[in-house]
Design a protein around this motif. Structure first.
Motif, PDB file in Angstrom:
ATOM      1  N   UNK A 141      -4.156   8.031  -3.647  1.00 56.32           N
ATOM      2  CA  UNK A 141      -3.777   7.227  -2.476  1.00 56.32           C
ATOM      3  C   UNK A 141      -4.256   7.915  -1.186  1.00 56.32           C
ATOM      4  N   UNK A 142      -4.263   7.145  -0.109  1.00 58.98           N
ATOM      5  CA  UNK A 142      -4.541   7.712   1.216  1.00 58.98           C
ATOM      6  C   UNK A 142      -3.211   8.034   1.890  1.00 58.98           C
ATOM      7  N   UNK A 143      -3.209   9.046   2.739  1.00 55.33           N
ATOM      8  CA  UNK A 143      -1.981   9.450   3.419  1.00 55.33           C
ATOM      9  C   UNK A 143      -2.155   9.328   4.928  1.00 55.33           C
ATOM     10  N   UNK A 144      -1.280   8.564   5.564  1.00 54.72           N
ATOM     11  CA  UNK A 144      -1.315   8.455   7.035  1.00 54.72           C
ATOM     12  C   UNK A 144      -0.696   9.702   7.646  1.00 54.72           C
ATOM     13  N   UNK A 157      -3.608   2.228  -5.784  1.00 59.08           N
ATOM     14  CA  UNK A 157      -4.836   2.995  -5.620  1.00 59.08           C
ATOM     15  C   UNK A 157      -5.507   2.733  -4.271  1.00 59.08           C
ATOM     16  N   UNK A 158      -5.844   3.832  -3.599  1.00 67.59           N
ATOM     17  CA  UNK A 158      -6.604   3.816  -2.348  1.00 67.59           C
ATOM     18  C   UNK A 158      -5.882   3.144  -1.181  1.00 67.59           C
ATOM     19  N   UNK A 159      -4.591   2.861  -1.339  1.00 67.75           N
ATOM     20  CA  UNK A 159      -3.827   2.273  -0.235  1.00 67.75           C
ATOM     21  C   UNK A 159      -3.223   3.392   0.617  1.00 67.75           C
ATOM     22  N   UNK A 160      -3.041   3.119   1.909  1.00 67.65           N
ATOM     23  CA  UNK A 160      -2.552   4.151   2.823  1.00 67.65           C
ATOM     24  C   UNK A 160      -1.018   4.186   2.836  1.00 67.65           C
ATOM     25  N   UNK A 161      -0.475   5.370   2.631  1.00 69.82           N
ATOM     26  CA  UNK A 161       0.969   5.583   2.567  1.00 69.82           C
ATOM     27  C   UNK A 161       1.449   6.535   3.658  1.00 69.82           C
ATOM     28  N   UNK A 162       2.690   6.376   4.024  1.00 70.17           N
ATOM     29  CA  UNK A 162       3.434   7.421   4.729  1.00 70.17           C
ATOM     30  C   UNK A 162       4.285   8.087   3.666  1.00 70.17           C
ATOM     31  N   UNK A 163       4.094   9.378   3.472  1.00 64.85           N
ATOM     32  CA  UNK A 163       4.799  10.092   2.399  1.00 64.85           C
ATOM     33  C   UNK A 163       6.004  10.820   3.004  1.00 64.85           C
ATOM     34  N   UNK A 164       7.191  10.500   2.488  1.00 66.30           N
ATOM     35  CA  UNK A 164       8.425  11.099   2.972  1.00 66.30           C
ATOM     36  C   UNK A 164       9.088  11.840   1.810  1.00 66.30           C
ATOM     37  N   UNK A 165       9.280  13.147   1.977  1.00 68.60           N
ATOM     38  CA  UNK A 165       9.855  13.947   0.892  1.00 68.60           C
ATOM     39  C   UNK A 165      11.302  14.353   1.169  1.00 68.60           C
TER      40      UNK A 165
END
Length: 411
Positions: free
Chosen positions: A118-121, A42-50
């Motif tokens: 979550x947060x997204x970078x 929760x609320x952590x910053x991610x790099x999202x790769x699809x």
């Protein structure tokens, strides 16, 4: 949004009936729609790769490695297919900073749920994964980047009909790292802004292929009782190719030989097994055949993730999806193990790589069974040198770093 209205009015009712009456499809939807995302922080910053499937998971490995080296963020990998999901889970099971989820079928509700959780970078789409809700929402929360982009000729014709709609969606994407100059021009033609599009090369050259020692190769051959045989591996075969492979194998003038068929989809195992028997050939199923001392003509592989190992021991290598209109699978896998790849005419998915392989005389394109047999004879007499192959890989590498350099300038 018209797209979501279309989903509600037309798509969802169809999916509802499929869900009720088709147990296999029901499991497919349950895995994707009823995820609780409890593994996400929760609320952590991610790099999202699809990614879409196994292929995209494999080719994104080098990029993920670079992301880990350069960013402290957690990485979220979303995958569309079951095989892709299992491959990702297995590959990154010991990585605490990488979380894996099923892609939630472009559901506006579920995507909003993730974006609030979550947060997204930034978001990276591997190859041309155009999901309207994902791109629209993603662009509100972060930058969306499409990497290793490619557009086949057939897809391009379809996309052109939707150009008026597509161009609005493509404008939401911050950067396009396309595989080739041809792909770069196609995406611009479809509405992407030219200043946002670059030809960065193919991530497949950055894949870390497994290296097998002579001892490991010797053990595998011994386990299968094929130490003294010529080995013909047909990798990633598709429906319509197995019969041709079996005909070629039967006519191959070699005293001691064995055929290994590694189908692209394991659900075809029973079907292929029957075809082999119809050719009056003895068949053994891998891995059941290990240490069985069985004398068989054909080994049919019923396991994921072992194709490269079989390429490493073969004398003749065929790459599937090229004799039928699929478009081809990885030509680089056999080549990495210094095996000369043989492939058919359907190469739309590997157009540029196949062209470079042929230009450098590192592989053969065949049009008929007769050409196939003659090509095998040529390979037995003369294979590509290790130095030529090493140079071919070396000059095309570092695509992940090029992409990362572009991303760093944007964020």
């Amino acid at each position: 949004m018209i797209y979501n209205l279309f989903r509600i009015v037309l798509i969802y009712p169809i999916l509802f009936f499929i869900y009720i009456f088709n147990s296999k499809k029901r499991k497919f939807f349950q895995k994707r729609i009823f995820q609780n995302f409890k593994n996400l922080k929760f609320n952590e910053e991610y790099i999202w790769l699809h990614c879409s499937s196994v292929g995209e998971i494999n080719l994104s490995e080098g990029l993920i490695r670079k992301l880990e080296e350069n960013y402290k963020n957690k990485i979220l990998v979303s995958v569309f297919t079951d095989t892709g999901y299992e491959t990702a889970k297995k590959r990154y099971e010991n990585k605490e900073n990488i979380d894996i989820i099923y892609f939630p079928l472009d559901s506006n509700y579920l995507l909003k749920k993730i974006f609030k959780l979550i947060k997204i970078k930034f978001i990276i789409l591997i190859e041309t994964e155009i999901w309207p809700n994902f791109i629209n929402l993603g662009a509100k929360y972060s930058k969306v980047i499409l990497v290793n982009g490619r557009i086949s000729d057939r897809s391009f014709k379809r996309y052109l009909k939707l150009r008026f709609v597509l161009k609005f969606l493509l404008k939401k994407i911050s950067f396009f790292a396309m595989q080739t100059e041809e792909d770069r021009l196609k995406i611009i033609n479809l509405g992407a802004e030219e200043k946002k599009v670059e030809n960065c090369g193919n991530l497949k050259f950055d894949i870390n292929f497994e290296k097998y020692t002579e001892k490991e190769i010797e053990i595998l051959k011994k386990e299968l009782s094929i130490e003294n045989k010529k080995i013909f591996v047909a990798g990633s075969t598709r429906t319509g190719e197995d019969e041709i492979i079996l005909e070629v194998f039967k006519e191959w003038k070699c005293k001691s030989k064995i055929l290994v068929i590694v189908p692209r989809h394991l659900e075809r195992i029973s079907e292929i097994k029957e075809k082999i028997k119809n050719f009056n050939l003895k068949v053994g199923i891998y891995p059941d055949i290990i240490n069985s001392k069985s004398d068989v003509d054909v080994i049919l592989v019923n396991k994921m993730g072992v194709l490269r190992k079989f390429y490493s021991i073969c004398d003749v290598a065929f790459v599937g999806g090229t004799l039928v209109n699929i478009g081809g699978h990885s030509l680089l896998e056999p080549l990495f193990y210094c095996k000369t790849p043989i492939f058919g005419e359907y190469l739309q998915n590997v157009k540029d790589i196949s062209r470079d392989i042929l230009k450098n005389n590192l592989g053969y394109k065949i049009k008929s069974k007769e050409e196939f047999l003659k090509t095998i004879e040529k390979i037995e007499k003369n294979s590509s040198s290790n130095e030529e192959i090493k140079y071919f890989f070396q000059k095309n590498r570092d695509v992940a770093q090029k992409i990362l350099d572009k991303i760093e300038k944007m964020i």
